[in-house]
Design a protein around this motif. Structure first.
Motif, PDB file in Angstrom:
ATOM      1  N   LEU A 123       9.755  16.632  -2.427  1.00 51.98           N
ATOM      2  CA  LEU A 123       8.304  16.489  -2.312  1.00 51.98           C
ATOM      3  C   LEU A 123       7.821  17.473  -1.252  1.00 51.98           C
ATOM      4  O   LEU A 123       8.143  17.330  -0.065  1.00 51.98           O
ATOM      5  CB  LEU A 123       7.936  15.058  -1.926  1.00 51.98           C
ATOM      6  CG  LEU A 123       6.437  14.762  -1.795  1.00 51.98           C
ATOM      7  CD1 LEU A 123       5.692  15.077  -3.090  1.00 51.98           C
ATOM      8  CD2 LEU A 123       6.204  13.314  -1.378  1.00 51.98           C
ATOM      9  N   TYR A 124       7.057  18.469  -1.684  1.00 53.84           N
ATOM     10  CA  TYR A 124       6.697  19.564  -0.783  1.00 53.84           C
ATOM     11  C   TYR A 124       5.194  19.702  -0.571  1.00 53.84           C
ATOM     12  O   TYR A 124       4.733  20.667   0.030  1.00 53.84           O
ATOM     13  CB  TYR A 124       7.277  20.888  -1.290  1.00 53.84           C
ATOM     14  CG  TYR A 124       6.954  21.201  -2.739  1.00 53.84           C
ATOM     15  CD1 TYR A 124       5.725  21.737  -3.098  1.00 53.84           C
ATOM     16  CD2 TYR A 124       7.877  20.944  -3.738  1.00 53.84           C
ATOM     17  CE1 TYR A 124       5.421  22.014  -4.411  1.00 53.84           C
ATOM     18  CE2 TYR A 124       7.582  21.215  -5.063  1.00 53.84           C
ATOM     19  CZ  TYR A 124       6.349  21.746  -5.397  1.00 53.84           C
ATOM     20  OH  TYR A 124       6.054  22.008  -6.709  1.00 53.84           O
ATOM     21  N   ALA A 152       7.963  21.246   2.189  1.00 50.73           N
ATOM     22  CA  ALA A 152       6.818  21.781   2.914  1.00 50.73           C
ATOM     23  C   ALA A 152       6.437  23.153   2.376  1.00 50.73           C
ATOM     24  O   ALA A 152       7.282  23.888   1.852  1.00 50.73           O
ATOM     25  CB  ALA A 152       7.144  21.907   4.407  1.00 50.73           C
ATOM     26  N   MET A 153       5.139  23.478   2.503  1.00 52.84           N
ATOM     27  CA  MET A 153       4.628  24.829   2.274  1.00 52.84           C
ATOM     28  C   MET A 153       3.752  25.197   3.469  1.00 52.84           C
ATOM     29  O   MET A 153       2.938  24.376   3.911  1.00 52.84           O
ATOM     30  CB  MET A 153       3.820  24.891   0.978  1.00 52.84           C
ATOM     31  CG  MET A 153       4.631  24.541  -0.263  1.00 52.84           C
ATOM     32  SD  MET A 153       3.735  24.837  -1.816  1.00 52.84           S
ATOM     33  CE  MET A 153       2.453  23.580  -1.700  1.00 52.84           C
ATOM     34  N   GLY A 161       0.522  33.981   0.326  1.00 55.80           N
ATOM     35  CA  GLY A 161       1.385  33.056  -0.399  1.00 55.80           C
ATOM     36  C   GLY A 161       0.786  32.625  -1.720  1.00 55.80           C
ATOM     37  O   GLY A 161      -0.341  33.002  -2.070  1.00 55.80           O
ATOM     38  N   LEU A 162       1.509  31.815  -2.470  1.00 55.79           N
ATOM     39  CA  LEU A 162       1.028  31.322  -3.761  1.00 55.79           C
ATOM     40  C   LEU A 162       0.129  30.088  -3.654  1.00 55.79           C
ATOM     41  O   LEU A 162      -0.894  30.019  -4.327  1.00 55.79           O
ATOM     42  CB  LEU A 162       2.222  30.997  -4.669  1.00 55.79           C
ATOM     43  CG  LEU A 162       2.870  32.138  -5.446  1.00 55.79           C
ATOM     44  CD1 LEU A 162       4.035  31.610  -6.258  1.00 55.79           C
ATOM     45  CD2 LEU A 162       1.860  32.808  -6.353  1.00 55.79           C
ATOM     46  N   PRO A 163       0.469  29.080  -2.859  1.00 58.52           N
ATOM     47  CA  PRO A 163      -0.314  27.840  -2.887  1.00 58.52           C
ATOM     48  C   PRO A 163      -1.686  28.004  -2.248  1.00 58.52           C
ATOM     49  O   PRO A 163      -1.871  28.848  -1.347  1.00 58.52           O
ATOM     50  CB  PRO A 163       0.545  26.869  -2.079  1.00 58.52           C
ATOM     51  CG  PRO A 163       1.393  27.710  -1.210  1.00 58.52           C
ATOM     52  CD  PRO A 163       1.642  28.974  -1.970  1.00 58.52           C
ATOM     53  N   PRO A 164      -2.670  27.226  -2.701  1.00 54.82           N
ATOM     54  CA  PRO A 164      -3.973  27.242  -2.040  1.00 54.82           C
ATOM     55  C   PRO A 164      -3.842  26.765  -0.598  1.00 54.82           C
ATOM     56  O   PRO A 164      -2.971  25.952  -0.274  1.00 54.82           O
ATOM     57  CB  PRO A 164      -4.819  26.279  -2.876  1.00 54.82           C
ATOM     58  CG  PRO A 164      -3.837  25.426  -3.604  1.00 54.82           C
ATOM     59  CD  PRO A 164      -2.627  26.262  -3.819  1.00 54.82           C
ATOM     60  N   ASP A 165      -4.714  27.256   0.252  1.00 55.17           N
ATOM     61  CA  ASP A 165      -4.628  26.929   1.670  1.00 55.17           C
ATOM     62  C   ASP A 165      -4.713  25.425   1.921  1.00 55.17           C
ATOM     63  O   ASP A 165      -4.152  24.926   2.902  1.00 55.17           O
ATOM     64  CB  ASP A 165      -5.737  27.641   2.438  1.00 55.17           C
ATOM     65  CG  ASP A 165      -5.515  29.150   2.513  1.00 55.17           C
ATOM     66  OD1 ASP A 165      -4.400  29.595   2.187  1.00 55.17           O
ATOM     67  OD2 ASP A 165      -6.451  29.875   2.883  1.00 55.17           O
ATOM     68  N   ALA A 166      -5.406  24.695   1.046  1.00 57.45           N
ATOM     69  CA  ALA A 166      -5.568  23.251   1.242  1.00 57.45           C
ATOM     70  C   ALA A 166      -4.251  22.500   1.132  1.00 57.45           C
ATOM     71  O   ALA A 166      -4.157  21.353   1.596  1.00 57.45           O
ATOM     72  CB  ALA A 166      -6.563  22.698   0.232  1.00 57.45           C
ATOM     73  N   LEU A 167      -3.229  23.116   0.530  1.00 62.23           N
ATOM     74  CA  LEU A 167      -1.948  22.420   0.331  1.00 62.23           C
ATOM     75  C   LEU A 167      -0.877  22.822   1.345  1.00 62.23           C
ATOM     76  O   LEU A 167       0.232  22.300   1.295  1.00 62.23           O
ATOM     77  CB  LEU A 167      -1.421  22.663  -1.086  1.00 62.23           C
ATOM     78  CG  LEU A 167      -2.084  21.853  -2.194  1.00 62.23           C
ATOM     79  CD1 LEU A 167      -1.505  22.231  -3.554  1.00 62.23           C
ATOM     80  CD2 LEU A 167      -1.927  20.359  -1.961  1.00 62.23           C
ATOM     81  N   VAL A 168      -1.184  23.748   2.241  1.00 54.06           N
ATOM     82  CA  VAL A 168      -0.179  24.147   3.229  1.00 54.06           C
ATOM     83  C   VAL A 168      -0.410  23.393   4.532  1.00 54.06           C
ATOM     84  O   VAL A 168      -1.482  22.853   4.784  1.00 54.06           O
ATOM     85  CB  VAL A 168      -0.184  25.670   3.469  1.00 54.06           C
ATOM     86  CG1 VAL A 168       0.066  26.415   2.173  1.00 54.06           C
ATOM     87  CG2 VAL A 168      -1.489  26.117   4.111  1.00 54.06           C
ATOM     88  N   GLU A 169       0.657  23.348   5.346  1.00 52.27           N
ATOM     89  CA  GLU A 169       0.621  22.621   6.607  1.00 52.27           C
ATOM     90  C   GLU A 169       1.000  23.550   7.760  1.00 52.27           C
ATOM     91  O   GLU A 169       1.644  24.586   7.554  1.00 52.27           O
ATOM     92  CB  GLU A 169       1.622  21.456   6.574  1.00 52.27           C
ATOM     93  CG  GLU A 169       1.400  20.444   5.469  1.00 52.27           C
ATOM     94  CD  GLU A 169       2.547  19.431   5.438  1.00 52.27           C
ATOM     95  OE1 GLU A 169       2.463  18.419   6.157  1.00 52.27           O
ATOM     96  OE2 GLU A 169       3.517  19.691   4.705  1.00 52.27           O
ATOM     97  N   GLN A 170       0.622  23.146   8.954  1.00 52.90           N
ATOM     98  CA  GLN A 170       1.062  23.852  10.145  1.00 52.90           C
ATOM     99  C   GLN A 170       2.556  23.602  10.356  1.00 52.90           C
ATOM    100  O   GLN A 170       3.043  22.483  10.165  1.00 52.90           O
ATOM    101  CB  GLN A 170       0.275  23.382  11.369  1.00 52.90           C
ATOM    102  CG  GLN A 170      -1.208  23.718  11.306  1.00 52.90           C
ATOM    103  CD  GLN A 170      -1.464  25.208  11.290  1.00 52.90           C
ATOM    104  OE1 GLN A 170      -0.888  25.960  12.087  1.00 52.90           O
ATOM    105  NE2 GLN A 170      -2.336  25.644  10.379  1.00 52.90           N
ATOM    106  N   PHE A 204       9.100  31.910  -0.829  1.00 55.65           N
ATOM    107  CA  PHE A 204       7.780  32.529  -0.973  1.00 55.65           C
ATOM    108  C   PHE A 204       6.643  31.594  -0.588  1.00 55.65           C
ATOM    109  O   PHE A 204       5.484  31.917  -0.812  1.00 55.65           O
ATOM    110  CB  PHE A 204       7.575  33.086  -2.400  1.00 55.65           C
ATOM    111  CG  PHE A 204       7.850  32.107  -3.512  1.00 55.65           C
ATOM    112  CD1 PHE A 204       6.913  31.153  -3.869  1.00 55.65           C
ATOM    113  CD2 PHE A 204       9.031  32.173  -4.222  1.00 55.65           C
ATOM    114  CE1 PHE A 204       7.154  30.265  -4.908  1.00 55.65           C
ATOM    115  CE2 PHE A 204       9.297  31.291  -5.265  1.00 55.65           C
ATOM    116  CZ  PHE A 204       8.346  30.336  -5.607  1.00 55.65           C
ATOM    117  N   SER A 205       6.940  30.425  -0.004  1.00 52.81           N
ATOM    118  CA  SER A 205       5.865  29.523   0.403  1.00 52.81           C
ATOM    119  C   SER A 205       5.997  29.040   1.845  1.00 52.81           C
ATOM    120  O   SER A 205       5.168  28.264   2.311  1.00 52.81           O
ATOM    121  CB  SER A 205       5.797  28.310  -0.540  1.00 52.81           C
ATOM    122  OG  SER A 205       7.010  27.601  -0.540  1.00 52.81           O
TER     123      SER A 205
END
Length: 443
Positions: A123-124, A152-153, A161-170, A204-205
């Motif tokens: 679960l990322y 995590a992304m 990167g590929l994922p939208p910014d809303a799905l990435v974490e610090q 890549f994420s």
């Protein structure tokens, strides 16, 4: 409760000698297989297994359970990996903790019906307050042995990167939550029902620094490490362009090889990388159906096994499969090696071993994957008297002629499936909840 399994027509033990036993009884007590013999009696519930094949419970080494709610999304049906991800990311960004819980319940039940007793999960993404704990709670309800990994992304679209910014974490928050879930849920004891791993999504994420820091954290905590690697040609091109090396070389440079590491896919490993994985005891989760669905290619599994690489099977996420049936995954693994390398490249017994003991070894479980006294009581019972096996001369050749759902399933000596139905929790309620979740996501 103790159980005595009587009159098993055939038992594939997956022990060191690959023993196959005929017309025997099996005693389950205190979560373990305690005795195999003839005419066993004593306390406990008795199950007549006449006409049945007994195997170790199957082991799923790669999954994304949350994807159960995004099967067969029209815009993603014919996309390659990167386009498939970019289509689905906006939908996944709307997931809630309830979506994570319900999808895990349904996905785990589907695995159970296909003979799986132990599964990992990757679960990322954690939108809208979702946590890894949501899937752990679901696994406790269903009763499967569970190896959740805190994925995590950290590199969003604005950073290349590929994922939208809303799905990435610090990255600091990622590492902090990894420590939290390990401390709260990881159990290193024999027979553990939950073991947590650390699993940045992919090269890549996330950043190079997060990959390295995650490895240091995992080894400090004594947990395993997991990620995607060398899945398709795009993956290789990205690695060469961004890092100036192959994915396997990148993994080695960052500390992502060793007996505490397993990588998903590895479709495009070259001979040098295969040798590296064999020498370092790095594991591979082979996901043949997903690799076919996304057009990624055929992993060189025969070469990996011949070199001594630890290989298990994974159904991958049900948005890229689009099912979660592990026994069919084993059949597909067998067929792909045959079509690419000849009919003698992988036998039905070889592929079933990947799905059982092979997966247990990849996940570092020396207490599962075999039907021998002292092992955990994780068993799949297959009724070979149905139409799927009618006319078969070899009941142990389950992947050539046999059912794709179990008659009974035991995990830690507890019955999860009885007469082809999940009995450990209210599956019908979960299915109704899943349908409601899908309708909301489609709106």
């Amino acid at each position: 409760m103790d159980h005595i399994l009587k009159n098993a027509s055939c038992v594939m033990t997956m022990d060191d000698a690959s023993s196959e036993l005929c017309d025997v009884d099996i005693r389950l007590s205190d979560g373990c297989i305690t005795e195999i013999g003839v005419a066993l009696d004593g306390p406990g519930e008795v199950h007549d297994l006449s006409g049945c094949l007994v195997t170790p419970g199957l082991v799923n080494t790669h999954h994304h359970l949350y994807q159960v709610l995004t099967r067969a999304v029209p815009a993603a049906q014919d996309a390659l990996l990167f386009g498939w991800l970019q289509t689905l990311y906006p939908i996944w960004a709307r997931f809630t903790p309830e979506d994570m819980f319900v999808s895990a319940q349904v996905g785990l039940a589907e695995l159970a019906l296909s003979g799986c007793t132990l599964t990992s999960d990757h679960l990322y993404l954690y939108p809208n307050g979702a946590r890894l704990d949501d899937t752990i709670d679901a696994a406790r309800d269903v009763g499967l042995r569970f190896h959740p990994t805190r994925g995590a992304m950290s590199i969003g679209e604005s950073a290349g990167g590929l994922p939208p910014d809303a799905l990435v974490e610090q990255e600091a928050a990622i590492l902090e939550d990894c420590m939290r879930v390990i401390d709260a849920h990881h159990d290193s004891r024999p027979g553990a029902m939950v073991r947590v791993g650390v699993a940045p999504c992919s090269p890549f994420s996330v950043s190079r620094e997060l990959m390295r820091d995650a490895a240091l954290l995992a080894r400090d905590k004594g947990v395993m490490m997991h990620t995607h690697l060398a899945e398709n040609d795009q993956d290789i091109a990205y690695s060469q362009a961004q890092f100036g090396c192959t994915p396997g070389e990148y993994a080695q440079d960052l500390g992502w090889t060793g007996s505490d590491v397993w990588h998903a896919h590895c479709v495009k490993l070259d001979a040098r990388e295969i040798s590296l994985f064999a020498q370092s005891r790095t594991g591979v989760a082979h996901c043949p159906c997903s690799n076919c669905r996304l057009g990624s290619g055929i992993a060189p599994v025969r070469q990996m096994l011949d070199a001594g690489v630890l290989v298990g099977l994974g159904v991958d996420g049900t948005a890229s499969n689009d099912t979660g049936n592990l026994i069919l995954e084993a059949r597909q693994a067998m067929l792909l090696q045959r079509v690419s390398q000849g009919a003698d490249a992988m036998s039905a017994r070889d592929a079933l071993r990947l799905a059982t003991r092979g997966g247990a070894e990849v996940l570092g479980r020396d207490d599962c994957g075999q039907v021998v006294p002292g092992m955990r009581a994780d068993l799949a019972i297959w009724d070979m008297r149905g139409i799927e096996a009618a006319g078969s001369w070899d009941p142990a050749a389950l992947l050539l002629a046999g059912p794709s759902q179990v008659r009974h399933l035991f995990v830690e000596g507890r019955q999860i499936v009885r007469e082809g139905a999940v009995v450990s929790f209210d599956l019908n309620r979960a299915l109704h909840q899943a349908e409601a979740c899908v309708q909301r996501l489609m709106a």
